[in-house]
Write an enzyme that holds these catalytic residues in place. Structure first.
Site, mmCIF file in Angstrom:
data_model
loop_
_atom_site.group_PDB
_atom_site.id
_atom_site.type_symbol
_atom_site.label_atom_id
_atom_site.label_comp_id
_atom_site.label_asym_id
_atom_site.label_seq_id
_atom_site.Cartn_x
_atom_site.Cartn_y
_atom_site.Cartn_z
ATOM 1 N N SER A 1 -16.541 14.201 -57.934
ATOM 2 C CA SER A 1 -16.766 13.500 -59.203
ATOM 3 C C SER A 1 -17.963 14.059 -59.948
ATOM 4 C CB SER A 1 -17.036 12.022 -58.937
ATOM 5 O OG SER A 1 -16.023 11.474 -58.153
HETATM 6 N N1 SAH Z 1 -16.259 11.625 -52.749
HETATM 7 C C1 SAH Z 1 -15.789 12.986 -52.906
HETATM 8 C C2 SAH Z 1 -14.789 13.116 -54.020
HETATM 9 C C3 SAH Z 1 -13.493 12.969 -53.463
HETATM 10 S S1 SAH Z 1 -12.052 13.097 -54.452
HETATM 11 C C4 SAH Z 1 -16.928 13.950 -53.083
HETATM 12 O O1 SAH Z 1 -18.071 13.535 -53.206
HETATM 13 O O2 SAH Z 1 -16.675 15.169 -53.087
HETATM 14 C C5 SAH Z 1 -11.102 11.906 -53.570
HETATM 15 C C6 SAH Z 1 -10.800 12.235 -52.142
HETATM 16 O O3 SAH Z 1 -10.068 11.136 -51.602
HETATM 17 C C7 SAH Z 1 -9.913 13.462 -51.967
HETATM 18 O O4 SAH Z 1 -10.543 14.372 -51.118
HETATM 19 C C8 SAH Z 1 -8.652 12.891 -51.337
HETATM 20 O O5 SAH Z 1 -8.028 13.761 -50.420
HETATM 21 C C9 SAH Z 1 -9.175 11.641 -50.660
HETATM 22 N N2 SAH Z 1 -8.175 10.604 -50.376
HETATM 23 C C10 SAH Z 1 -7.105 10.241 -51.112
HETATM 24 N N3 SAH Z 1 -6.420 9.249 -50.500
HETATM 25 C C11 SAH Z 1 -7.094 8.966 -49.347
HETATM 26 C C12 SAH Z 1 -6.884 8.043 -48.282
HETATM 27 N N4 SAH Z 1 -5.831 7.199 -48.256
HETATM 28 N N5 SAH Z 1 -7.766 8.014 -47.266
HETATM 29 C C13 SAH Z 1 -8.830 8.882 -47.241
HETATM 30 N N6 SAH Z 1 -9.066 9.784 -48.207
HETATM 31 C C14 SAH Z 1 -8.212 9.826 -49.258
#
Ligand code: SAH
Length: 243
Positions: A92
């Site tokens: 993000s």
């Molecule tokens: N917080 C992260 C941004 C992540 S983007 C950072 O600081 O870089 C959102 C993430 O959520 C992605 O990597 C995606 O694979 C993950 N995601 C999506 N659905 C999910 C689920 N059900 N359980 C765990 N992770 C999930």
């Protein structure tokens, strides 16, 4: 022997390059923090007139975002913008990371859950502020890379787990705060169950591929929550593991 000497010399030079880039990033990171501080003051509806707290700004200033990106570029990492991390996912925009962290009201003795580890950057920010951070990622390659990055940077109070975060992580909780970084139409009930009374969950609620409402759920009694929406945001979808 000569080859070995050349190798050692090039490693020393490589080390200097990395050190020089780190020094450059110090300036760019500080500039990003100041830009976010100023921008946050203009988001009165989301944050009130004072904007972000010094604690959260300090965590942003101490977290080397470029080391959570594959390019390791100072200019890419410290623009206040999302960055692609592969596998169709993004980390993000730093302002949104800061906003979610602020809304979660993380204190030094807290145990925090993050769903959606991605690069590990948000987990690192939380790790500066909390006692323990547990973070779940559903894509194996991302979970692996994030765990390695966090370990190499000595974030010893973060545990990364591969799995579907919908079910939370009961063995790691209960949690004082929960931050979900992927968008879903509803707040997963297991997460509310694993939240302590007095704790907050921050999450983008809404359909994928459109804007979602950044939502704060506060657990005010064992069976009672309050919910407020703070801002419109755009997150990648919360996916579910195939059954
Ligand atoms: N917080 C992260 C941004 C992540 S983007 C950072 O600081 O870089 C959102 C993430 O959520 C992605 O990597 C995606 O694979 C993950 N995601 C999506 N659905 C999910 C689920 N059900 N359980 C765990 N992770 C999930």
């Amino acid at each position: 022997m000569r080859t070995l000497l050349a190798l050692v010399l090039s490693m020393v030079a490589g080390g200097r390059e990395v050190a020089a880039q780190d020094a450059e990033c110090v300036r760019e990171r500080a500039a990003m923090v100041e830009a976010i501080r100023a921008y946050a003051r203009s988001r009165v509806n989301a944050l009130g007139p004072d904007g972000l707290s010094e604690r959260v700004l300090d965590a942003l200033g101490r977290t080397k975002r470029h080391l959570f990106t594959s390019e390791r570029s100072c200019s890419i990492a410290y623009a206040d913008a999302p960055v692609s991390i592969g596998h169709g996912q993004t980390m993000s925009q730093p302002f949104i990371v800061a906003l979610m962290t602020e809304l979660a009201e993380v204190a030094t003795d807290h145990v925090v859950l993050e769903v959606g580890t991605g690069s590990g950057y948000q987990a690192a920010i939380l790790a500066h502020l909390a006692r323990k951070v547990c973070t779940i990622e559903i894509i194996p390659a991302l979970a692996e890379t994030a765990a390695r990055t966090l370990r190499d940077l000595a974030y010893d109070n973060v545990s990364v787990r591969l799995g579907d975060g919908y079910a939370g992580w009961p063995e790691c909780g209960p949690f004082d705060a929960i931050v979900v970084t992927a968008a879903l139409g509803e707040v997963p009930p297991p997460l509310i169950e694993q939240l302590k009374v007095g704790g907050r969950l921050v999450m983008p609620v809404g359909a994928a591929y459109t804007s979602q409402q950044l939502t704060v759920v506060e657990k005010i009694a064992p069976d009672k929550t309050t919910t407020r929406t703070v801002a419109l945001v755009r997150f990648v979808p919360f996916t579910r593991s195939p059954k």
